[in-house]
Design a protein around this motif. Structure first.
Motif, PDB file in Angstrom:
ATOM      1  N   ASP A 109       0.862  -1.191   0.000  1.00 22.44           N
ATOM      2  CA  ASP A 109       0.000   0.000   0.000  1.00 22.44           C
ATOM      3  C   ASP A 109       0.894   1.235   0.000  1.00 22.44           C
ATOM      4  O   ASP A 109       1.873   1.298   0.755  1.00 22.44           O
ATOM      5  N   GLN A 110       0.520   2.179  -0.812  1.00 18.76           N
ATOM      6  CA  GLN A 110       1.281   3.424  -0.882  1.00 18.76           C
ATOM      7  C   GLN A 110       1.192   4.132   0.473  1.00 18.76           C
ATOM      8  O   GLN A 110       0.102   4.390   0.964  1.00 18.76           O
ATOM      9  N   PRO A 111       2.338   4.456   1.080  1.00 17.53           N
ATOM     10  CA  PRO A 111       2.323   5.060   2.419  1.00 17.53           C
ATOM     11  C   PRO A 111       1.848   6.519   2.428  1.00 17.53           C
ATOM     12  O   PRO A 111       1.295   6.983   3.427  1.00 17.53           O
ATOM     13  N   PHE A 112       2.081   7.228   1.335  1.00 20.86           N
ATOM     14  CA  PHE A 112       1.623   8.617   1.216  1.00 20.86           C
ATOM     15  C   PHE A 112       1.686   9.008  -0.253  1.00 20.86           C
ATOM     16  O   PHE A 112       2.331   8.350  -1.067  1.00 20.86           O
ATOM     17  N   ASP A 113       0.997  10.092  -0.567  1.00 19.36           N
ATOM     18  CA  ASP A 113       0.934  10.572  -1.945  1.00 19.36           C
ATOM     19  C   ASP A 113       2.233  11.311  -2.287  1.00 19.36           C
ATOM     20  O   ASP A 113       2.571  12.319  -1.647  1.00 19.36           O
ATOM     21  N   PRO A 114       2.963  10.841  -3.285  1.00 19.26           N
ATOM     22  CA  PRO A 114       4.217  11.504  -3.647  1.00 19.26           C
ATOM     23  C   PRO A 114       4.015  12.937  -4.157  1.00 19.26           C
ATOM     24  O   PRO A 114       4.973  13.705  -4.201  1.00 19.26           O
ATOM     25  N   LYS A 115       2.797  13.311  -4.488  1.00 17.28           N
ATOM     26  CA  LYS A 115       2.527  14.682  -4.930  1.00 17.28           C
ATOM     27  C   LYS A 115       2.761  15.697  -3.818  1.00 17.28           C
ATOM     28  O   LYS A 115       2.864  16.890  -4.084  1.00 17.28           O
ATOM     29  N   ALA A 116       2.856  15.235  -2.576  1.00 18.50           N
ATOM     30  CA  ALA A 116       3.126  16.128  -1.447  1.00 18.50           C
ATOM     31  C   ALA A 116       4.607  16.503  -1.352  1.00 18.50           C
ATOM     32  O   ALA A 116       4.955  17.493  -0.704  1.00 18.50           O
ATOM     33  N   PRO A 151      10.788  28.468  13.022  1.00 21.45           N
ATOM     34  CA  PRO A 151       9.641  28.629  12.111  1.00 21.45           C
ATOM     35  C   PRO A 151       9.555  27.505  11.070  1.00 21.45           C
ATOM     36  O   PRO A 151       8.458  27.084  10.697  1.00 21.45           O
ATOM     37  N   PHE A 152      10.693  27.011  10.640  1.00 19.24           N
ATOM     38  CA  PHE A 152      10.691  25.920   9.656  1.00 19.24           C
ATOM     39  C   PHE A 152      10.248  24.607  10.301  1.00 19.24           C
ATOM     40  O   PHE A 152       9.559  23.810   9.665  1.00 19.24           O
ATOM     41  N   PHE A 153      10.632  24.394  11.559  1.00 20.19           N
ATOM     42  CA  PHE A 153      10.177  23.189  12.261  1.00 20.19           C
ATOM     43  C   PHE A 153       8.662  23.225  12.412  1.00 20.19           C
ATOM     44  O   PHE A 153       8.000  22.200  12.229  1.00 20.19           O
ATOM     45  N   THR A 154       8.131  24.389  12.716  1.00 17.96           N
ATOM     46  CA  THR A 154       6.685  24.542  12.817  1.00 17.96           C
ATOM     47  C   THR A 154       6.031  24.224  11.478  1.00 17.96           C
ATOM     48  O   THR A 154       5.018  23.519  11.407  1.00 17.96           O
ATOM     49  N   GLU A 155       6.634  24.707  10.415  1.00 20.71           N
ATOM     50  CA  GLU A 155       6.120  24.462   9.069  1.00 20.71           C
ATOM     51  C   GLU A 155       6.222  22.977   8.699  1.00 20.71           C
ATOM     52  O   GLU A 155       5.291  22.412   8.107  1.00 20.71           O
ATOM     53  N   LEU A 156       7.328  22.338   9.046  1.00 21.14           N
ATOM     54  CA  LEU A 156       7.494  20.916   8.766  1.00 21.14           C
ATOM     55  C   LEU A 156       6.482  20.071   9.538  1.00 21.14           C
ATOM     56  O   LEU A 156       5.922  19.113   9.002  1.00 21.14           O
ATOM     57  N   GLU A 157       6.241  20.436  10.783  1.00 22.25           N
ATOM     58  CA  GLU A 157       5.265  19.700  11.584  1.00 22.25           C
ATOM     59  C   GLU A 157       3.861  19.859  11.013  1.00 22.25           C
ATOM     60  O   GLU A 157       3.097  18.891  10.945  1.00 22.25           O
ATOM     61  N   ALA A 158       3.516  21.070  10.582  1.00 19.88           N
ATOM     62  CA  ALA A 158       2.197  21.299   9.969  1.00 19.88           C
ATOM     63  C   ALA A 158       2.078  20.525   8.660  1.00 19.88           C
ATOM     64  O   ALA A 158       1.033  19.924   8.369  1.00 19.88           O
ATOM     65  N   ASN A 176      -0.361  15.636   6.061  1.00 19.23           N
ATOM     66  CA  ASN A 176      -0.172  14.391   5.319  1.00 19.23           C
ATOM     67  C   ASN A 176      -0.246  13.174   6.237  1.00 19.23           C
ATOM     68  O   ASN A 176       0.469  12.184   6.052  1.00 19.23           O
ATOM     69  N   ALA A 177      -1.130  13.243   7.214  1.00 17.69           N
ATOM     70  CA  ALA A 177      -1.422  12.137   8.135  1.00 17.69           C
ATOM     71  C   ALA A 177      -0.181  11.635   8.873  1.00 17.69           C
ATOM     72  O   ALA A 177      -0.098  10.455   9.219  1.00 17.69           O
ATOM     73  N   ASP A 178       0.782  12.525   9.115  1.00 16.84           N
ATOM     74  CA  ASP A 178       2.035  12.162   9.801  1.00 16.84           C
ATOM     75  C   ASP A 178       2.723  10.963   9.162  1.00 16.84           C
ATOM     76  O   ASP A 178       3.399  10.187   9.834  1.00 16.84           O
ATOM     77  N   ALA A 179       2.554  10.821   7.853  1.00 14.17           N
ATOM     78  CA  ALA A 179       3.063   9.641   7.161  1.00 14.17           C
ATOM     79  C   ALA A 179       4.376   9.869   6.430  1.00 14.17           C
ATOM     80  O   ALA A 179       4.999   8.908   5.972  1.00 14.17           O
ATOM     81  N   ILE A 180       4.815  11.109   6.310  1.00 12.04           N
ATOM     82  CA  ILE A 180       6.016  11.372   5.504  1.00 12.04           C
ATOM     83  C   ILE A 180       7.252  11.489   6.385  1.00 12.04           C
ATOM     84  O   ILE A 180       8.251  10.814   6.151  1.00 12.04           O
ATOM     85  N   LEU A 181       7.183  12.344   7.386  1.00  6.49           N
ATOM     86  CA  LEU A 181       8.334  12.527   8.276  1.00  6.49           C
ATOM     87  C   LEU A 181       8.135  11.671   9.524  1.00  6.49           C
ATOM     88  O   LEU A 181       7.527  12.098  10.502  1.00  6.49           O
ATOM     89  N   GLU A 182       8.636  10.469   9.448  1.00  9.84           N
ATOM     90  CA  GLU A 182       8.581   9.550  10.572  1.00  9.84           C
ATOM     91  C   GLU A 182       9.887   9.695  11.353  1.00  9.84           C
ATOM     92  O   GLU A 182      10.785  10.428  10.942  1.00  9.84           O
ATOM     93  N   PRO A 183      10.027   9.018  12.493  1.00 14.96           N
ATOM     94  CA  PRO A 183      11.233   9.206  13.317  1.00 14.96           C
ATOM     95  C   PRO A 183      12.548   9.080  12.561  1.00 14.96           C
ATOM     96  O   PRO A 183      13.473   9.861  12.786  1.00 14.96           O
TER      97      PRO A 183
END
Length: 126
Positions: free
Chosen positions: A36-43, A76-83, A88-95
């Motif tokens: 199953d695709q873990p996330f949409d690569p368009k993101a 500010p970038f960390f805030t942006e990365l978290e948002a 994206n359902a917390d599926a792209i930036l995992e630990p």
């Protein structure tokens, strides 16, 4: 050479790995049956933009910055990365990805000439 230019190959590799993970192009055809695709690569272009702007920001701070300047640059970038990740359902930036980014960001911060005390104040992605 700018910090952004120095780290662009690592950013490109990081993004390429995410693209491969998202598309499953690392799998053989017979391995994709239950995949199953873990996330949409368009993101991913949005993520690339955030990261490239972050590394550009290191070039804009003065040499030998204080911990407060480093923190003010990355927060500010960390805030942006978290948002971005929440969107994206917390599926792209995992630990694992966050750890890799923390290491790159720490190296880039050191390349600004910041001393160990200032680097100790650098926040990390959780």
């Amino acid at each position: 050479m700018s910090i952004r230019a120095t780290y662009q190959p690592q950013i490109d590799e990081f993004m390429s790995n995410l693209e491969s993970f998202a598309t499953g192009d690392y799998l053989n055809e017979d391995e994709k049956e239950f995949w199953d695709q873990p996330f949409d690569p368009k993101a991913l272009p949005s993520l690339r933009t955030i990261l490239e702007r972050l590394f550009d920001a290191f070039d804009a701070i003065p040499d030998d910055p204080s911990g407060e300047q480093l923190k003010g640059t990355v927060t500010p970038f960390f805030t942006e990365l978290e948002a971005f990740n929440r969107k994206n359902a917390d599926a792209i930036l995992e630990p694992e990805e966050k750890q890799e980014l923390n290491e790159l960001i720490s190296q880039a911060a050191a390349d600004t000439g910041a001393d160990d005390e200032a680097l100790g104040e650098l926040p990390e992605l959780d």
